[in-house]
Design a protein around this motif. Structure first.
Motif, short mmCIF file in Angstrom:
data_model
loop_
_atom_site.label_atom_id
_atom_site.label_comp_id
_atom_site.label_asym_id
_atom_site.label_seq_id
_atom_site.Cartn_x
_atom_site.Cartn_y
_atom_site.Cartn_z
N GLY A 14 -3.92 11.36 -13.30
CA GLY A 14 -4.68 11.27 -12.06
C GLY A 14 -6.01 10.57 -12.25
N GLY A 66 -7.25 7.37 -10.39
CA GLY A 66 -8.55 7.36 -9.74
C GLY A 66 -9.44 6.25 -10.26
N THR A 103 -8.36 3.04 -8.78
CA THR A 103 -8.77 3.02 -7.37
C THR A 103 -10.25 2.71 -7.23
OG1 THR A 103 -7.06 4.63 -6.80
CG2 THR A 103 -8.89 4.39 -5.25
N ALA A 133 -10.52 7.08 -3.17
CA ALA A 133 -10.17 8.20 -4.04
C ALA A 133 -9.75 9.42 -3.23
CB ALA A 133 -11.34 8.54 -4.95
N VAL A 145 -6.19 9.01 -2.03
CA VAL A 145 -5.24 9.28 -3.12
C VAL A 145 -5.12 10.78 -3.35
CG1 VAL A 145 -4.86 9.03 -5.61
CG2 VAL A 145 -5.59 7.06 -4.25
N GLU A 146 -6.25 11.46 -3.43
CA GLU A 146 -6.24 12.90 -3.66
C GLU A 146 -5.57 13.65 -2.51
OE1 GLU A 146 -9.25 16.62 -4.78
OE2 GLU A 146 -10.07 14.65 -4.26
N ALA A 170 -7.85 12.40 -10.05
CA ALA A 170 -8.39 11.29 -9.25
C ALA A 170 -9.77 11.64 -8.70
CB ALA A 170 -7.43 10.98 -8.10
N CYS A 221 -13.46 9.61 -9.55
CA CYS A 221 -14.35 9.12 -8.51
C CYS A 221 -15.75 9.71 -8.65
CB CYS A 221 -13.77 9.45 -7.13
SG CYS A 221 -14.84 8.97 -5.76
#
Length: 249
Positions: free
Chosen positions: A87, A91, A94, A109, A112-113, A149, A153
């Motif tokens: 992850g 991240g 991203t 981010a 995605v999360e 992720a 971030c």
């Protein structure tokens, strides 16, 4: 540590100066800290003594499992660590793809999360408690990916004392940097808020689970993520100073 200073620091974290170096990021990271408490309450209490956000805890649990301590699973901790790392990789890709715009970094981010945590919520709802076998490990993987992720971030955003997951250094700084320790100032207002946010999330998550609502922590997490994703829409388009690389903010 003077109480008015602490209260001013807390106020400035909750209601930040939009022209400051971090703009609206501090309160948003506090929300992510609450979310971390919710999700780790779910994982620890229902997935067999494993964290999906606190990797330090999982390394310790691996030691317990290797020593033969009951209720700790070496495989679960390893899966959580690997998933978190994957992850964090997602991240990182991203964040770096957002071209150093901190508003876009956060927005992408969060999307995605949100996807990973929402998938975990669906799996938890469909499979039902108790979470065992493949369902348990699917939840660990999905939540580990999502929180990895998030951490990637947060690392890129680099807002002091708001890591959303790790409180050991935050609490140490509160005391070690205080006037009592002859430090220059502990930023206790922000640091205490960070600890309180984690505590609140863990409390709410555990309260829901102990009252027979196993999926509620994940539902609340998805709601928070969806709301924050909506808030980041204008932030991703902003050209305010805080959106640039930190050295320029």
């Amino acid at each position: 540590m003077h109480l008015p200073v602490v209260l001013r620091e807390a106020r400035d974290t909750l209601v930040p100066d939009m022209d400051g170096p971090h703009g609206p990021l501090p309160p948003m990271l506090l929300v992510l800290t609450v979310l971390t408490g919710l999700v780790d309450a779910f994982s620890y209490l229902l997935l067999g003594h494993v964290f999906v956000a606190n990797m330090t805890g999982n390394v310790v649990f691996m030691g317990f499992a290797l020593a033969g301590a009951p209720t700790f699973s070496l495989l679960a901790s390893v899966v959580a660590l690997v998933s978190f790392a994957a992850g964090a990789l997602a991240g990182g890709l991203t964040v770096h793809g957002a071209r150093a715009h901190r508003g876009r970094q956060l927005q992408r981010a969060l999307l995605v999360e949100t996807g990973f945590v929402a998938a975990a919520m669906i799996v938890a709802t469909v499979s039902g408690e108790p979470y065992t076998g493949g369902g348990r490990f699917t939840l660990i993987v999905l939540l580990g990916l999502g929180l990895g992720a998030q951490n990637a971030c947060v690392r890129a955003l680099a807002v002091p004392d708001l890591t959303t997951t790790v409180l050991t250094r935050t609490l140490t700084g509160t005391v070690a940097d205080s006037r009592l320790a002859k430090g220059s100032g502990s930023r206790a207002g922000r640091r205490v808020l960070s600890a309180a946010a984690m505590l609140a999330g863990a409390f709410l998550g555990a309260l829901a689970l102990l009252n027979g609502h196993p999926t509620l922590p994940l539902v609340l997490a998805v709601i928070l993520l969806a709301a924050m994703s909506a808030v980041t829409v204008p932030l991703a388009r902003s050209d305010a100073a805080w959106t640039g690389p930190l050295s320029q903010a």
